[in-house]
Design a protein around this motif. Structure first.
Motif, PDB file in Angstrom:
ATOM      1  N   UNK A  59      -2.469   5.952 -11.578  1.00 40.37           N
ATOM      2  CA  UNK A  59      -2.528   5.103 -12.629  1.00 40.37           C
ATOM      3  C   UNK A  59      -2.189   4.839 -13.976  1.00 40.37           C
ATOM      4  N   UNK A  60      -2.056   6.393 -14.629  1.00 33.01           N
ATOM      5  CA  UNK A  60      -1.251   6.687 -15.498  1.00 33.01           C
ATOM      6  C   UNK A  60       0.912   6.555 -15.629  1.00 33.01           C
ATOM      7  N   UNK A  61       0.755   6.603 -14.002  1.00 27.52           N
ATOM      8  CA  UNK A  61       2.304   6.371 -13.962  1.00 27.52           C
ATOM      9  C   UNK A  61       2.497   5.240 -14.326  1.00 27.52           C
ATOM     10  N   UNK A  62       1.430   4.256 -13.435  1.00 25.85           N
ATOM     11  CA  UNK A  62       2.067   2.674 -13.521  1.00 25.85           C
ATOM     12  C   UNK A  62       1.798   1.908 -14.921  1.00 25.85           C
ATOM     13  N   UNK A  69       8.559   3.295 -19.353  1.00 24.95           N
ATOM     14  CA  UNK A  69       9.265   4.492 -19.515  1.00 24.95           C
ATOM     15  C   UNK A  69       9.589   4.113 -17.460  1.00 24.95           C
ATOM     16  N   UNK A  70      10.351   5.534 -18.056  1.00 29.36           N
ATOM     17  CA  UNK A  70      11.204   5.794 -16.363  1.00 29.36           C
ATOM     18  C   UNK A  70      10.168   6.889 -16.112  1.00 29.36           C
ATOM     19  N   UNK A  71       9.569   6.767 -14.869  1.00 31.14           N
ATOM     20  CA  UNK A  71       8.600   7.356 -14.255  1.00 31.14           C
ATOM     21  C   UNK A  71       8.889   8.326 -13.238  1.00 31.14           C
ATOM     22  N   UNK A  72       8.640   9.437 -12.716  1.00 31.52           N
ATOM     23  CA  UNK A  72       8.968  10.237 -11.722  1.00 31.52           C
ATOM     24  C   UNK A  72       7.204  11.381 -11.403  1.00 31.52           C
ATOM     25  N   UNK A  73       6.628  10.955 -10.038  1.00 32.43           N
ATOM     26  CA  UNK A  73       5.140  11.392 -10.163  1.00 32.43           C
ATOM     27  C   UNK A  73       5.712  12.638  -9.035  1.00 32.43           C
TER      28      UNK A  73
END
Length: 235
Positions: A59-62, A69-73
């Protein structure tokens, strides 16, 4: 301390949802602590196996992706591999192979089909004991800042392994994830102490599955999230 009703980002979770507003406030808080113009690597540490951090991090990445922001999990939870299993990536190369130099960053990452940020599954290989403490691991992890604005790292429970401590030392900081009705105050405080003793900056904590309608106090923690624009660090 942020207290958030746990729910995945699914159809029906509207933009005005209290849950989404809480995650947006948390995202803004993290950006402020890391630095608005900087990339950041954050470890999400659960004190014990009672807490599943996957939905919280998803959810936070979303919402961070919503913020441009470009996000990697990364699934660095090398025992349970919860994110990897949920994403049906058990046979894919990932974190382990990338650290071992057996695949490229591109080969180790994939798009999350539903939420569209990138994920790095746990991988198929076992990582040798103590490898996460090596200097080259710090260099590899920090190099992700050249590609991503936000890197969120899921780790195994702190009562099982020292992975959260070792990865926290090569990240910009850590967030402790707790579960309402399951996580005890003493356990949370011990987790915070362990991280700080290891030299890890603790950004705060998230209490998930919190029922705002019926709870005003839980295990010694008070509801401190006041709504939009008024985020609070956790003590």
């Amino acid at each position: 301390m942020f207290k958030i009703e746990q729910s995945a980002v699914r159809e029906g979770m509207g933009a005005k949802s209290m849950i989404m507003e809480a995650y947006r406030a948390l995202g803004a808080n993290l950006v402020n602590q890391i630095g608005k113009e900087k990339s950041g690597i954050v470890v999400f540490a659960a004190p014990d196996e009672k807490t599943n951090s996957v939905s919280v991090v998803q959810n936070l990445a979303f919402v961070m992706m919503e913020m441009g922001r470009k996000v990697l999990v990364i699934d660095a939870e090398l025992r349970n591999k919860a994110l990897t299993r949920e994403s049906n990536k058990e046979t894919a190369e990932g974190f382990a192979e990338w650290l071992l130099g057996e695949t490229s960053l591109q080969g180790a990452t994939q798009k999350d089909a539903m939420r569209h940020f990138e994920i790095m599954p746990a991988g198929k290989k076992a990582i040798p004991a103590g490898m996460l403490a090596r200097k080259e691991i710090e260099n590899a992890v920090q190099s992700l800042k050249d590609v991503y604005d936000c890197v969120f790292v899921l780790t195994s429970a702190m009562d099982e392994t020292a992975d959260a401590l070792m990865l926290g030392q090569v990240a910009d900081g850590a967030v402790i994830v707790l579960t309402a009705g399951k996580s005890r105050k003493q356990v949370a405080e011990l987790a915070k102490e362990k991280l700080e003793v290891a030299g890890v900056k603790v950004f705060g904590a998230i209490l998930s599955e919190y029922d705002v309608k019926t709870s005003t106090k839980l295990d010694g923690y008070y509801y401190m999230y006041k709504g939009r624009g008024k985020s609070a660090n956790i003590r």
